[in-house]
Design an enzyme around this catalytic site. Structure first.
Site, PDB file in Angstrom:
ATOM      1  N   GLY A 277     -10.869  15.267  -2.824  1.00 18.08           N
ATOM      2  CA  GLY A 277     -10.482  15.321  -1.476  1.00 18.08           C
ATOM      3  C   GLY A 277     -12.147  15.532  -1.354  1.00 18.08           C
ATOM      4  O   GLY A 277     -12.645  15.236  -1.607  1.00 18.08           O
TER       5      GLY A 277
ATOM      6  N   LYS B 259      -4.526 -10.283  -1.973  1.00 22.43           N
ATOM      7  CA  LYS B 259      -4.020 -10.375  -3.038  1.00 22.43           C
ATOM      8  C   LYS B 259      -5.663 -11.240  -3.835  1.00 22.43           C
ATOM      9  O   LYS B 259      -6.064 -10.234  -4.093  1.00 22.43           O
ATOM     10  CB  LYS B 259      -3.043 -11.119  -3.284  1.00 22.43           C
TER      11      LYS B 259
ATOM     12  N   ARG C  82      -7.133   6.129 -10.287  1.00 23.07           N
ATOM     13  CA  ARG C  82      -6.974   5.984  -9.141  1.00 23.07           C
ATOM     14  C   ARG C  82      -9.087   6.439  -8.354  1.00 23.07           C
ATOM     15  O   ARG C  82      -9.068   7.033  -7.140  1.00 23.07           O
ATOM     16  CB  ARG C  82      -6.624   8.071  -8.968  1.00 23.07           C
TER      17      ARG C  82
ATOM     18  N   GLU D 168      -0.029 -11.782   2.297  1.00 21.49           N
ATOM     19  CA  GLU D 168       0.139 -10.786   0.821  1.00 21.49           C
ATOM     20  C   GLU D 168      -0.681 -12.208   0.691  1.00 21.49           C
ATOM     21  O   GLU D 168      -1.614 -11.408  -0.761  1.00 21.49           O
ATOM     22  CB  GLU D 168       0.891 -11.088   1.240  1.00 21.49           C
TER      23      GLU D 168
ATOM     24  N   LYS E 176      -6.473   3.090  -6.292  1.00 26.21           N
ATOM     25  CA  LYS E 176      -4.832   2.476  -6.203  1.00 26.21           C
ATOM     26  C   LYS E 176      -4.178   3.283  -4.925  1.00 26.21           C
ATOM     27  O   LYS E 176      -3.440   3.192  -4.132  1.00 26.21           O
ATOM     28  CB  LYS E 176      -4.307   2.926  -7.410  1.00 26.21           C
TER      29      LYS E 176
HETATM   30  C1  F6R Z   1      -2.794  -3.724  -2.248  1.00 30.81           C
HETATM   31  C2  F6R Z   1      -3.173  -2.446  -2.451  1.00 30.81           C
HETATM   32  C3  F6R Z   1      -3.099  -1.681  -1.197  1.00 30.81           C
HETATM   33  C4  F6R Z   1      -2.494  -0.647  -0.680  1.00 30.81           C
HETATM   34  C5  F6R Z   1      -2.334  -0.043   0.019  1.00 30.81           C
HETATM   35  C6  F6R Z   1      -1.053   1.562   0.899  1.00 30.81           C
HETATM   36  O1  F6R Z   1      -2.837  -4.257  -3.228  1.00 30.81           O
HETATM   37  O2  F6R Z   1      -2.858  -1.918  -3.314  1.00 30.81           O
HETATM   38  O3  F6R Z   1      -3.199  -2.275   0.273  1.00 30.81           O
HETATM   39  O4  F6R Z   1      -1.059  -1.627  -0.581  1.00 30.81           O
HETATM   40  O5  F6R Z   1      -3.454   0.746  -0.143  1.00 30.81           O
HETATM   41  O6  F6R Z   1      -1.124   1.814  -0.713  1.00 30.81           O
HETATM   42  P1  F6R Z   1       0.342   2.990  -0.328  1.00 30.81           P
HETATM   43  O7  F6R Z   1       1.745   2.031  -0.700  1.00 30.81           O
HETATM   44  O8  F6R Z   1       0.221   3.598  -1.942  1.00 30.81           O
HETATM   45  O9  F6R Z   1      -0.017   3.593   0.898  1.00 30.81           O
END
Ligand code: F6R
Length: 607
Positions: free
Chosen positions: A108, A487, A31, A483, A602
């Site tokens: 936050g 990546k 995170r 995509e 993440k």
């Molecule tokens: C790319 C990646 C980010 C997430 C994006 C959305 O590999 O991990 O682009 O896809 O931050 O995150 P979520 O799916 O958690 O809403």
């Protein structure tokens, strides 16, 4: 300044809290990983605050070197992802009040922190950091002085805050621990081992069987029993949810990194999801079980990889059922005007992405309804939706989304086919053909893995020194090109752009010179050939991902029309496998940490 989107943890255990806090922080590191810290109450009723810039590994060394008063079983910890402001030890959490009695870890943004800081400084409080969160310590300090009660002081302090917060607060003098949440995820859990608070159940899955989620406005004291308050009133604790996995799911096992593990898991995850869903697709019961409203149009909403998965799913609704679709970048939702009868399909792995939550504030009231597709059915996005689809990928630790993309696409396309049959847009036999296509995906993904592992390293060798990469596709291939480029840039830090192949000649072809790598998702569209010869004629290094005869022959029969019910209209899903492996291999060869790319985290819980 220190707007944060981070991982927080608190432990109240017999014996020492440090090993629990450090283990949880290492699991929360995805995170944020700019800096980390712990505040642990000591046996002489003061607090050891140990913080360091960098990874949890460094913090662990610092904690081991602690030579002050013995540490107790009560403490809090934090791993930080700074959105602005310096990454320094002083700005790392936890923070303390002037007396050192109160320690706070915060996830936050406190939007009114400037005004509060001014007011508190005028009242004589001395600030030790630049971060917004520190105002919380001093507000609590003020109220504690008058009320003497930590729970009431946290109530009073949070009433002054604007913004979002998940907070854990300790009082070294009384040994009390309080947690509070508003627009930021936080859960509490108790077990024979002790009491825990954290941002994500995965961090404490080793020690608890069930957990409870705080909703906005909840403030909870972890004492011999849970003292749960909502909007300032004592209330019953909400029902506990079962821990969705064991800690084994979080282990890397024999894999070199989490990304490798998560890429390898894709065929098995696809098979597991399909075992669950297949019986309920072609009869429409999957869709009916969601009790979603009638719709005329679909808007897929998401960010990053989840939005890409959403685009594939939108294609399934459009190409298979003639449904008009739109894809909405969550952070730009305020620019979107939804047509009447639009159902929102919100895609979010974490279910905590702030951009999506804000987009829903704007779009949901003018939509026909909301279906959430998420890997976390207890998340904020899931709690907002009447209809929730668990994409069931298991915990994903690598910051770059891989297996959750595959899980979202399969789950979403299954939902789309089921919706089309349940609403009379396609008949059952067509739905059965489409379901047969889905069933073939585990094998197609497994083949793609095998083929790609053999070929990708050699190709990466050739392009290691290239600074820019172009990804191309046509029709259903375009989103896979997108995509692949995402990546590559996020883990290798090399420039990568994607284009519909036909757009190349309208500008981007100027980027191509001798050896420029051009990676093409070849879905068999005959028009690709002339686009590729335009690249080759300018010296570009064309790398095709397609069927037999291509550079990476990893795309199975998903594109061959006579054999399938319609996967060619929304696939080829297995093309994502070589794209993931290509990005990973390049990043590794450049000596980079593929699980924790720089500047990223993440779960993006700030806008
Ligand atoms: C790319 C990646 C980010 C997430 C994006 C959305 O590999 O991990 O682009 O896809 O931050 O995150 P979520 O799916 O958690 O809403």
């Amino acid at each position: 300044m220190g707007a944060l989107m981070c991982g927080i943890v608190a432990a109240r255990v017999d014996g020492g809290a440090a090993p629990f806090l450090l283990r949880a922080l290492s699991l929360l590191e995805y995170r944020g990983y700019d800096s980390a810290g712990v505040a642990i109450v000591t046996e002489d009723a003061s607090t050891a605050v140990i913080r360091s810039v960098g990874r949890v590994g460094g913090l662990t060394t610092d904690v081991a070197a602690w030579a002050g008063a013995p540490l107790t079983g009560l403490g809090i910890g934090h791993t930080r992802w700074a959105t602005h402001g310096a990454v320094t030890t002083g700005n790392a959490h936890p923070h303390r009040d002037c007396t050192g009695r109160i320690s706070v870890a915060h996830n936050g943004i406190i939007e009114n922190h400037r005004a509060l800081r001014q007011e508190l400084e005028a009242d004589g409080h001395a600030f030790a950091s630049d971060v917004d969160s520190e105002v919380v310590c001093h507000l609590i300090e003020d109220h504690l002085e008058s009320s003497g009660d930590l729970l009431r002081s946290v109530h009073a302090a949070t009433r002054r805050l604007e913004g979002s917060w998940a907070l854990v607060v300790t009082d070294a003098e009384t040994g009390r621990l309080v947690a509070a949440a508003h627009h930021s995820p936080l859960i509490v859990a108790s077990s024979a081992i002790g009491d825990f608070v954290t941002s994500d159940i995965g961090a404490i899955a080793d020690w608890v069987d069930e957990y409870r989620t705080l909703v906005d406005g909840d403030i909870v004291e972890l004492a011999d029993e849970l003292v749960w308050t909502r909007d300032g009133q004592r209330t019953a604790a909400p029902q506990a949810a079962l821990c969705p996995f064991t800690s084994a799911a979080l282990e890397r096992g024999s894999h070199a990194d989490y990304m490798a593990k998560e890429i390898d898991e894709q065929p098995a995850i696809a098979a597991r999801i399909l075992d669950d869903l297949v019986p309920h697709i072609a009869d429409g019961s999957l869709w009916r079980s969601l009790e979603a409203p009638a719709f005329e149009r679909i808007a897929v909403l998401g960010c990053g990889t989840s939005l890409n998965a959403g685009r594939v799913i939108a294609r399934a609704f459009g190409a298979l059922g003639g449904i008009p679709t739109v894809s909405v970048v969550a952070s730009e939702a305020s620019e979107t005007i939804l047509d009447p009868g639009t159902l929102i399909l919100a895609l979010s792995q974490s279910g905590e992405t702030a951009d999506i939550l804000r987009a829903l504030d704007q779009l949901e009231p003018v939509s026909a309804g909301l279906v959430a597709v998420t890997n976390n059915p207890a998340s904020s996005v899931a709690r907002r939706a009447a209809s929730v689809v668990d994409c069931n990928a298991g915990p994903e630790i690598g910051v770059a989304a891989t297996k959750t993309f595959v899980a979202q696409v399969i789950t979403g396309v299954a939902v789309a086919v089921s919706a089309l049959v349940a609403t009379g847009r396609i008949d059952r036999s067509r739905a059965a053909d489409l379901t047969d296509d889905l069933r073939r995906l585990p094998d197609l993904l497994a083949q793609a893995l095998e083929v790609s592992k053999g070929v990708v390293p050699g190709i990466v060798d050739e392009v290691l020194d290239r600074s820019g990469f172009i990804f191309l596709g046509r029709g259903p291939g375009v989103v896979f090109a997108e995509e692949g480029a995402l990546k590559l840039k996020e883990i290798s830090y090399r420039w990568a752009e994607h284009y519909p192949a036909g757009e190349l000649k309208h500008g981007p072809l100027a980027l191509v010179d001798q050896g420029t790598p051009v990676i093409v998702v070849d879905n068999g569209d005959p028009r690709l050939a002339s686009n590729l010869s335009e690249v080759a004629a300018r010296g570009g290094r064309v790398i095709t991902i397609g069927g037999a005869g291509s550079t990476i022959p990893a795309v199975g029969m998903s594109m061959s029309r006579p054999l399938v019910g319609g996967m060619d209209r929304w696939g080829p899903l297995e093309a994502v496998v070589p794209l993931q492996l290509f990005a990973r291999e390049l990043a590794l060869r450049l000596g980079l940490d593929v699980d924790k790319p720089r500047n990223l985290a993440k779960s993006v819980t700030v806008e």
